[in-house]
Design a protein around this motif. Sequence first.
Motif, PDB file in Angstrom:
ATOM      1  N   SER A  55       0.887  -1.188   0.087  1.00 30.46           N
ATOM      2  CA  SER A  55       0.021   0.139   0.077  1.00 30.46           C
ATOM      3  C   SER A  55       0.713   1.350   0.167  1.00 30.46           C
ATOM      4  O   SER A  55       0.293   2.517   0.266  1.00 30.46           O
ATOM      5  N   GLY A  56       2.156   1.346  -0.360  1.00 28.94           N
ATOM      6  CA  GLY A  56       2.997   2.306  -0.201  1.00 28.94           C
ATOM      7  C   GLY A  56       3.318   3.019  -1.895  1.00 28.94           C
ATOM      8  O   GLY A  56       2.260   2.649  -2.626  1.00 28.94           O
ATOM      9  N   THR A  57       4.109   4.170  -1.587  1.00 29.20           N
ATOM     10  CA  THR A  57       4.195   4.678  -3.083  1.00 29.20           C
ATOM     11  C   THR A  57       5.379   3.631  -3.995  1.00 29.20           C
ATOM     12  O   THR A  57       6.480   3.773  -3.304  1.00 29.20           O
ATOM     13  N   ASN A  58       4.847   2.949  -4.914  1.00 34.10           N
ATOM     14  CA  ASN A  58       5.689   1.984  -5.671  1.00 34.10           C
ATOM     15  C   ASN A  58       5.788   2.537  -7.002  1.00 34.10           C
ATOM     16  O   ASN A  58       6.169   1.499  -7.926  1.00 34.10           O
ATOM     17  N   ALA A  59       5.878   3.880  -7.465  1.00 31.26           N
ATOM     18  CA  ALA A  59       5.982   4.052  -8.921  1.00 31.26           C
ATOM     19  C   ALA A  59       7.168   3.553  -9.670  1.00 31.26           C
ATOM     20  O   ALA A  59       8.277   3.520  -9.003  1.00 31.26           O
ATOM     21  N   GLY A  60       7.049   3.014 -10.799  1.00 26.88           N
ATOM     22  CA  GLY A  60       8.265   2.554 -11.372  1.00 26.88           C
ATOM     23  C   GLY A  60       8.465   1.151 -11.094  1.00 26.88           C
ATOM     24  O   GLY A  60       9.237   0.221 -11.681  1.00 26.88           O
ATOM     25  N   LEU A  61       7.838   0.406  -9.816  1.00 26.50           N
ATOM     26  CA  LEU A  61       8.365  -0.998  -9.423  1.00 26.50           C
ATOM     27  C   LEU A  61       7.302  -1.935 -10.139  1.00 26.50           C
ATOM     28  O   LEU A  61       6.371  -2.506  -9.261  1.00 26.50           O
ATOM     29  N   THR A  62       7.777  -2.058 -11.520  1.00 26.85           N
ATOM     30  CA  THR A  62       6.539  -2.985 -12.128  1.00 26.85           C
ATOM     31  C   THR A  62       7.049  -4.430 -12.406  1.00 26.85           C
ATOM     32  O   THR A  62       6.465  -5.217 -13.135  1.00 26.85           O
ATOM     33  N   SER A  63       8.382  -4.803 -12.082  1.00 32.25           N
ATOM     34  CA  SER A  63       8.900  -6.013 -12.435  1.00 32.25           C
ATOM     35  C   SER A  63       8.678  -6.900 -11.203  1.00 32.25           C
ATOM     36  O   SER A  63       8.793  -6.766 -10.074  1.00 32.25           O
ATOM     37  N   LEU A  64       8.211  -8.222 -11.713  1.00 29.67           N
ATOM     38  CA  LEU A  64       7.584  -9.361 -10.577  1.00 29.67           C
ATOM     39  C   LEU A  64       8.838 -10.182 -10.785  1.00 29.67           C
ATOM     40  O   LEU A  64       8.574 -10.974 -11.943  1.00 29.67           O
ATOM     41  N   THR A  65       9.537 -10.427  -9.892  1.00 27.90           N
ATOM     42  CA  THR A  65      10.579 -11.588  -9.848  1.00 27.90           C
ATOM     43  C   THR A  65      10.041 -12.813 -10.049  1.00 27.90           C
ATOM     44  O   THR A  65       9.327 -13.207  -9.168  1.00 27.90           O
ATOM     45  N   ASN A  66      10.846 -13.653 -10.696  1.00 25.27           N
ATOM     46  CA  ASN A  66      10.307 -15.194 -11.186  1.00 25.27           C
ATOM     47  C   ASN A  66      11.704 -15.685 -10.036  1.00 25.27           C
ATOM     48  O   ASN A  66      12.783 -15.940 -10.759  1.00 25.27           O
ATOM     49  N   ALA A  67      11.330 -16.230  -9.118  1.00 22.54           N
ATOM     50  CA  ALA A  67      12.616 -16.748  -8.089  1.00 22.54           C
ATOM     51  C   ALA A  67      13.048 -18.190  -8.599  1.00 22.54           C
ATOM     52  O   ALA A  67      13.935 -18.658  -8.295  1.00 22.54           O
ATOM     53  N   ALA A  68      12.348 -18.767  -9.589  1.00 24.44           N
ATOM     54  CA  ALA A  68      12.583 -20.021 -10.076  1.00 24.44           C
ATOM     55  C   ALA A  68      13.388 -19.841 -11.332  1.00 24.44           C
ATOM     56  O   ALA A  68      14.159 -20.822 -11.749  1.00 24.44           O
ATOM     57  N   ASN A  69      13.260 -18.853 -12.018  1.00 22.31           N
ATOM     58  CA  ASN A  69      13.973 -18.658 -13.330  1.00 22.31           C
ATOM     59  C   ASN A  69      13.934 -17.204 -13.619  1.00 22.31           C
ATOM     60  O   ASN A  69      13.047 -16.480 -14.311  1.00 22.31           O
ATOM     61  N   ALA A  70      15.106 -16.550 -13.432  1.00 16.43           N
ATOM     62  CA  ALA A  70      15.327 -14.977 -13.518  1.00 16.43           C
ATOM     63  C   ALA A  70      15.163 -14.723 -14.910  1.00 16.43           C
ATOM     64  O   ALA A  70      14.527 -13.331 -15.251  1.00 16.43           O
ATOM     65  N   ALA A  71      15.151 -15.486 -16.057  1.00 12.23           N
ATOM     66  CA  ALA A  71      14.873 -15.096 -17.389  1.00 12.23           C
ATOM     67  C   ALA A  71      13.376 -14.905 -17.836  1.00 12.23           C
ATOM     68  O   ALA A  71      13.294 -14.522 -18.896  1.00 12.23           O
ATOM     69  N   ASN A  72      12.793 -15.395 -16.850  1.00 14.41           N
ATOM     70  CA  ASN A  72      11.264 -15.189 -16.905  1.00 14.41           C
ATOM     71  C   ASN A  72      10.427 -14.338 -16.067  1.00 14.41           C
ATOM     72  O   ASN A  72       9.493 -14.719 -15.467  1.00 14.41           O
ATOM     73  N   ASN A  73      11.070 -13.009 -15.531  1.00 13.73           N
ATOM     74  CA  ASN A  73      10.167 -12.288 -14.777  1.00 13.73           C
ATOM     75  C   ASN A  73       9.138 -11.721 -15.492  1.00 13.73           C
ATOM     76  O   ASN A  73       8.894 -11.843 -16.632  1.00 13.73           O
ATOM     77  N   GLY A  74       8.194 -11.317 -14.437  1.00 14.47           N
ATOM     78  CA  GLY A  74       6.988 -10.780 -15.136  1.00 14.47           C
ATOM     79  C   GLY A  74       7.089  -9.315 -14.917  1.00 14.47           C
ATOM     80  O   GLY A  74       7.870  -8.430 -14.409  1.00 14.47           O
ATOM     81  N   THR A  75       5.941  -8.693 -15.701  1.00 15.41           N
ATOM     82  CA  THR A  75       5.787  -7.126 -15.634  1.00 15.41           C
ATOM     83  C   THR A  75       4.444  -6.937 -15.346  1.00 15.41           C
ATOM     84  O   THR A  75       3.383  -7.453 -15.735  1.00 15.41           O
ATOM     85  N   LEU A  76       4.113  -6.026 -14.386  1.00 15.36           N
ATOM     86  CA  LEU A  76       2.901  -5.520 -13.917  1.00 15.36           C
ATOM     87  C   LEU A  76       2.335  -4.502 -14.854  1.00 15.36           C
ATOM     88  O   LEU A  76       2.821  -3.789 -15.432  1.00 15.36           O
ATOM     89  N   THR A  77       1.153  -4.654 -15.215  1.00 17.27           N
ATOM     90  CA  THR A  77       0.214  -3.810 -16.191  1.00 17.27           C
ATOM     91  C   THR A  77      -0.600  -3.176 -15.732  1.00 17.27           C
ATOM     92  O   THR A  77      -1.542  -3.794 -14.960  1.00 17.27           O
ATOM     93  N   ASN A  78      -1.056  -1.856 -15.740  1.00 15.64           N
ATOM     94  CA  ASN A  78      -2.190  -1.056 -15.601  1.00 15.64           C
ATOM     95  C   ASN A  78      -2.337  -1.013 -14.138  1.00 15.64           C
ATOM     96  O   ASN A  78      -3.607  -1.020 -13.745  1.00 15.64           O
TER      97      ASN A  78
END
Length: 197
Positions: free
Chosen positions: A100-123
């Motif tokens: 619930s904080g200010t997280n502007a620009g923090l849109t990457s979702l880390t894949n702990a099992a495979n860093a090559a397939n991290n996610g991206t938050l959209t909207n």
Amino acid sequence: WHHIAATFDNNVTNKLKLFVDGQQAAAGDPSVATLTSSVNGIIIGRRNDANNYFSGQIDEVRVWNIAKSQTQIAADMNLRMCPPTTGLVAYFKFDQGTASGTNAGLTSLTNAANAANNGTLTNFSLSGASSNWVLGNATIVFNPTATQVGTSISASIPSANYQWINCANNSTVAGATSQTFTPINTGSYSVIVSKNG
């Protein structure tokens, strides 16, 4: 919070099974072709065809290349994994932002099992109590940071209860319940810490 798991095994009757909080809630053999589009990859929180958004909070998403049993699902549902873990191909802990904080620009979702397939938050608005990172399930066991000095590893949180884990098989290390742990075998280790509930 509720734990939801689905398994698919094409080699058995009742190929598709749904589990809620570790208990089987439904099973069957789909008579209609499932959505098989691979254009978008994995999407969390909506269908692959960009319809039907989930209205709620999501935490601890895991994708396995094995159909886990009900016993395995129930045993692991409130534990964090420490990759590498056999069969775990994607693991999203959802821990990148401040709840619930200010997280502007923090849109990457880390894949702990495979860093090559991290996610991206959209909207996501990434500010305030909705459309943002949230405080996860309080029953999920967390792994604090640990520091290695020589051959010993110490958990960052003092005056708590500790259980060290062997990451090779996610098993507890017998007797390893102190803040500092000195493994007798080379490997990857994690610590589960509980304090004040």
